[in-house]
Motif scaffolding. Structure first.
Motif, short mmCIF file in Angstrom:
data_model
loop_
_atom_site.label_atom_id
_atom_site.label_comp_id
_atom_site.label_asym_id
_atom_site.label_seq_id
_atom_site.Cartn_x
_atom_site.Cartn_y
_atom_site.Cartn_z
N ASP A 78 0.84 -1.20 0.00
CA ASP A 78 0.00 0.00 0.00
C ASP A 78 0.88 1.26 0.00
OD1 ASP A 78 -2.53 1.52 0.35
OD2 ASP A 78 -1.66 1.97 2.32
N ASP A 94 2.36 1.70 -3.39
CA ASP A 94 1.35 2.22 -4.32
C ASP A 94 1.24 3.73 -4.18
OD1 ASP A 94 0.79 -0.38 -5.15
OD2 ASP A 94 -1.07 -0.54 -3.97
N SER A 132 2.29 6.38 -7.05
CA SER A 132 1.28 7.32 -7.51
C SER A 132 1.80 8.76 -7.42
CB SER A 132 0.00 7.16 -6.69
OG SER A 132 -0.94 8.14 -7.06
#
Length: 177
Positions: free
Chosen positions: A52, A55, A59
């Motif tokens: 997570d 990610d 991003s």
């Protein structure tokens, strides 16, 4: 997987790295069975939190225009707001050793630093050293924010001032002697 669960699990494990899945479930307001269905082991939960966090970093990096003059400022600002979920990666040793995703974060940053060397960053220091200095500044800012010593809005200025004044393109102490 709910954002609330991930944020809560991160908070619990940052506060107490030895916390059990039961501790995480209680803090998140879910049953232990529910948590165990998603994460059969503590190790599986830690890996999910690391993914997570990666990610989020990927991003943030994808939103930075690495060719822009203010790319490094944009990068620092975007990464600092990800705390505490990203600093999780620095707290659990071993995650970086086996995760190609973590290693893949460096090349675009090294390219940016190399491009800025000689203009905004010192040329006499290796790009990898400047990158580690930047990463250390981000980590210290995250720690200071969590400890309540640094306001989140001040953090980018602290990191960038340290980066540019500490490894900026000005004459270094070794050059003055």
């Amino acid at each position: 997987m709910s954002v609330h669960l991930l944020q809560t699990a991160t908070s619990v494990l940052l506060r107490d790295p030895t916390a059990s899945l039961g501790d995480v479930a209680k803090a998140a307001g879910v049953g232990r069975t529910t948590l165990h269905k998603r994460f059969p082991t503590r190790s599986a939960l830690i890996r999910a939190l690391a993914n997570d966090a990666l990610d989020l970093v990927e991003s943030a990096l994808s939103q930075v225009d690495f060719e822009a003059d203010d790319a490094i400022e944009d990068l620092v600002t975007r990464l600092l707001v990800l705390e505490p979920r990203v600093s999780f990666l620095t707290r659990f040793p071993g995650l970086e050793k086996d995760d190609v995703r973590i290693l893949a974060l460096d090349p675009p940053l090294l390219d940016l630093i190399t491009r800025l060397q000689g203009s905004r960053l010192r040329r006499d220091l290796p790009a990898w050293w400047i990158l580690r200095t930047l990463q250390s500044g981000l980590y210290q800012a995250w720690e200071a924010i969590v400890a309540g010593r640094l306001a989140p809005l001040d953090a980018p200025r602290f990191v960038l001032t340290t980066l540019f004044e500490g490894v900026g393109s000005g004459v270094g102490a070794a050059d003055r002697t």
